[in-house]
Enzyme design. Structure first.
Site, short mmCIF file in Angstrom:
data_model
loop_
_atom_site.label_atom_id
_atom_site.label_comp_id
_atom_site.label_asym_id
_atom_site.label_seq_id
_atom_site.Cartn_x
_atom_site.Cartn_y
_atom_site.Cartn_z
N ASP A 109 0.85 -1.19 0.00
CA ASP A 109 0.00 0.00 0.00
C ASP A 109 0.89 1.25 0.00
OD1 ASP A 109 -2.14 1.71 0.24
OD2 ASP A 109 -2.62 1.19 2.30
N LYS A 137 -1.68 -2.24 -4.55
CA LYS A 137 -2.67 -1.25 -4.98
C LYS A 137 -2.11 -0.41 -6.12
CE LYS A 137 -5.37 -1.14 -0.81
NZ LYS A 137 -5.90 -0.40 0.33
N PHE A 158 -10.24 -0.61 -0.19
CA PHE A 158 -9.91 -1.39 0.99
C PHE A 158 -10.49 -2.79 0.82
CE2 PHE A 158 -9.98 -2.91 5.32
CZ PHE A 158 -8.76 -2.47 5.78
N ASP A 165 -7.54 -8.12 6.93
CA ASP A 165 -8.59 -7.86 7.91
C ASP A 165 -9.13 -6.44 7.86
OD1 ASP A 165 -6.10 -6.65 8.98
OD2 ASP A 165 -7.37 -6.20 10.72
N ARG A 171 -10.46 -12.19 8.11
CA ARG A 171 -9.26 -12.83 7.56
C ARG A 171 -9.58 -14.21 6.99
NH1 ARG A 171 -4.88 -9.75 9.19
NH2 ARG A 171 -4.94 -8.86 11.29
P1 IMP Z 1 2.04 -0.36 3.82
O1 IMP Z 1 3.16 -0.24 4.78
O2 IMP Z 1 1.18 0.86 3.76
O3 IMP Z 1 2.43 -0.85 2.44
O4 IMP Z 1 1.07 -1.34 4.53
C1 IMP Z 1 0.79 -2.58 4.22
C2 IMP Z 1 -0.06 -3.12 5.35
O5 IMP Z 1 -1.23 -2.33 5.58
C3 IMP Z 1 -0.54 -4.47 4.95
O6 IMP Z 1 0.35 -5.48 5.39
C4 IMP Z 1 -1.90 -4.54 5.60
O7 IMP Z 1 -1.76 -5.05 6.88
C5 IMP Z 1 -2.38 -3.12 5.69
N1 IMP Z 1 -3.31 -2.78 4.57
C6 IMP Z 1 -3.09 -1.91 3.57
N2 IMP Z 1 -4.13 -1.87 2.72
C7 IMP Z 1 -5.05 -2.74 3.19
C8 IMP Z 1 -6.36 -3.16 2.73
O8 IMP Z 1 -6.92 -2.74 1.69
N3 IMP Z 1 -6.99 -4.09 3.50
C9 IMP Z 1 -6.44 -4.59 4.64
N4 IMP Z 1 -5.23 -4.25 5.09
C10 IMP Z 1 -4.54 -3.33 4.38
#
Ligand code: IMP
Ligand code: MG
Length: 185
Positions: A109, A137, A158, A165, A171
């Protein structure tokens, strides 16, 4: 639980097929690793809890010697004491000399989590470090973050299920789904 689903984004058959393809690619790449580890093996570092289901499906399709070191990444956005606001806990050895590491996570993300874990592992002397995410994403922060293996690029929505989750729930859904708007209200 089912009544809160708006729509299925990726069904279980599509997930299973793609996980199989990813495993083939990963197995081909990692089957060539050499190093001083006895026996020669790779080190899987799954980021909990989101990678749980993906991990279980993926590793059963990797016919390689491996050890698994579970880690949890906690975010503390409000804390000024930690530089990046991220902290890693778990089974990661301090010394990773000679290890060929594969990080496994559920979704890319902002990219902060994978960047943090990759940098930390690289500092511990590993022979190589690669990352594998089921989902990414289609947003600049994610697309601009380096990742070696990606299952699916998805819209900026999301999603839950297959390990992901919302507030700790959903999950166990076997597919990747979008929840109804009223669930978040
Ligand atoms: P990043 O550090 O922003 O890339 O975060 C990734 C983490 O955020 C993932 O391992 C998920 O735990 C959480 N996350 C990000 N987007 C989503 C989503 O759409 N659904 C559920 N969890 C998400
Ligand atoms: Mg996560």
């Amino acid at each position: 639980m089912q009544e809160n689903i708006d729509r299925v984004l990726i069904d279980r058959h599509t997930i299973a097929a793609r996980v199989g393809e990813m495993a083939e690619q990963i197995a081909a790449d990692f089957s060539k690793v050499e190093g001083g580890l006895d026996p020669v093996h790779i080190t899987i570092v799954p980021i909990l809890t989101g990678s749980l289901i993906f991990l279980a499906d993926l590793i059963r399709r990797l016919p390689l010697m491996m050890q698994i070191r579970l880690v949890t990444v906690s975010s503390y956005p409000g804390k000024a004491t930690t530089s990046q606001g991220i902290e890693l806990k778990g089974q990661l050895p301090e010394d990773l000399t000679g290890h060929h590491v594969l990080i496994v996570d559920d979704i890319l993300d902002s990219g902060r989590t994978i960047q943090y874990v990759t940098d930390l592992i690289a500092k511990r002397g590993c022979a190589s470090v690669r990352s594998c995410m089921l989902l990414r994403k289609r947003i600049a922060s994610a697309m601009n973050t380096h990742a070696d293996y990606i299952g699916f690029d998805i819209p900026d929505e999301f999603v839950v299920g297959y390990g992901l989750d919302y507030d700790g729930f959903y999950r166990n859904l076997p597919e990747v789904v979008v929840l109804k708007k009223e669930v978040f209200a």
